[in-house]
Design a protein around this motif. Structure first.
Motif, short mmCIF file in Angstrom:
data_model
loop_
_atom_site.label_atom_id
_atom_site.label_comp_id
_atom_site.label_asym_id
_atom_site.label_seq_id
_atom_site.Cartn_x
_atom_site.Cartn_y
_atom_site.Cartn_z
N GLY A 1 39.36 17.08 46.43
CA GLY A 1 40.63 16.57 46.92
C GLY A 1 41.11 15.32 46.21
N GLY A 2 40.31 14.82 45.27
CA GLY A 2 40.67 13.61 44.53
C GLY A 2 40.28 13.75 43.08
N LYS A 3 40.38 12.66 42.36
CA LYS A 3 40.11 12.69 40.92
C LYS A 3 39.20 11.52 40.54
CE LYS A 3 42.49 12.42 36.47
NZ LYS A 3 43.75 12.10 35.80
N LYS B 1 51.42 8.47 52.04
CA LYS B 1 50.23 9.28 51.72
C LYS B 1 50.23 9.79 50.28
CE LYS B 1 48.56 9.25 55.96
NZ LYS B 1 47.26 8.90 56.43
N ASP B 2 51.37 9.67 49.57
CA ASP B 2 51.42 10.12 48.18
C ASP B 2 51.24 8.98 47.18
OD1 ASP B 2 53.86 8.98 48.82
OD2 ASP B 2 55.04 10.43 47.69
N ILE C 1 40.89 10.72 51.52
CA ILE C 1 41.24 12.14 51.37
C ILE C 1 41.28 12.80 52.74
CG2 ILE C 1 40.41 14.36 50.49
CD1 ILE C 1 39.29 12.65 48.05
N LYS C 2 40.28 12.52 53.56
CA LYS C 2 40.23 13.11 54.90
C LYS C 2 41.37 12.59 55.78
CE LYS C 2 35.37 14.31 54.99
NZ LYS C 2 34.06 14.15 55.62
N GLY D 1 44.32 12.23 54.71
CA GLY D 1 45.55 12.87 54.26
C GLY D 1 46.18 12.30 53.01
N TYR D 2 45.52 11.34 52.35
CA TYR D 2 46.08 10.80 51.10
C TYR D 2 45.97 11.86 50.01
CZ TYR D 2 46.75 6.29 53.23
OH TYR D 2 47.21 5.28 54.04
N LYS D 3 47.02 12.00 49.23
CA LYS D 3 47.14 13.08 48.25
C LYS D 3 46.87 12.67 46.81
CE LYS D 3 48.52 15.83 51.49
NZ LYS D 3 47.43 16.49 52.19
N ASN D 4 46.84 11.36 46.52
CA ASN D 4 46.69 10.90 45.14
C ASN D 4 45.54 9.88 45.08
OD1 ASN D 4 47.05 10.28 42.46
ND2 ASN D 4 49.20 9.70 42.66
#
Length: 160
Positions: free
Chosen positions: A42-44, A110-111, A134-135, A137-140
């Protein structure tokens, strides 16, 4: 022939020596930290070079998860000190209920690009904080795995 007292004294000494060796090896094991995972669902995971580009562009919210003393010794310019207090094991499937991290200090959007870092590849605090984000709800979510130690080694800009 050895006396009973000599046998007991010899045995006791060996038991104490063995116990001391076990205690020492246990404390050495406790001091050896395993590296953090090389994947973040879910992340990088980003390099310090990629982190530097984000810092220079001022497009990301940097989170230093080290304690405030280490943050004060030096950090990525503009980074936010949000210490992660870990009580869980340093494993990929850690029990977050044993840890503390103040998600309220993260941006409400969250973005928004987030970059988490701590000391380096054995810095579980930043990995765990990234998982929390990530859990939540953060998307980036970006995890700068090589962390502050690599940033400083490259003599990138720093604040303290």
């Amino acid at each position: 022939m050895r006396t009973f007292h000599q046998i007991i004294t010899s045995f006791t000494g060996k038991v104490l020596l063995g116990a001391a060796a076990m205690a020492l090896s246990g404390s050495l094991l406790a001091q050896t930290q395993l590296p953090t995972p090389t994947k973040l669902a879910g992340g990088k995971i980003i390099t310090v070079e990629e982190g530097r580009k984000l810092a220079d562009a001022k497009t990301a919210f940097f989170i230093d998860t080290r304690n405030v003393v280490n943050f004060g010794k030096g950090h990525v310019p503009g980074a936010n000190a949000i210490p992660y207090k870990s009580g869980s094991d340093d494993v990929e499937g850690f029990d977050a209920s044993k840890d503390k991290f103040d998600l309220d200090k993260l941006p409400p959007a969250k973005d928004k690009a987030l970059v988490f870092y701590s000391d380096g590849p054995t810095g579980w605090k930043s990995y765990k904080a990234a998982v929390w984000a990530i859990k939540a709800g953060y998307k980036n979510v970006n995890y700068m795995r090589d962390g502050w130690s690599e940033w400083a080694a490259k003599k990138y800009p720093a604040e303290n």
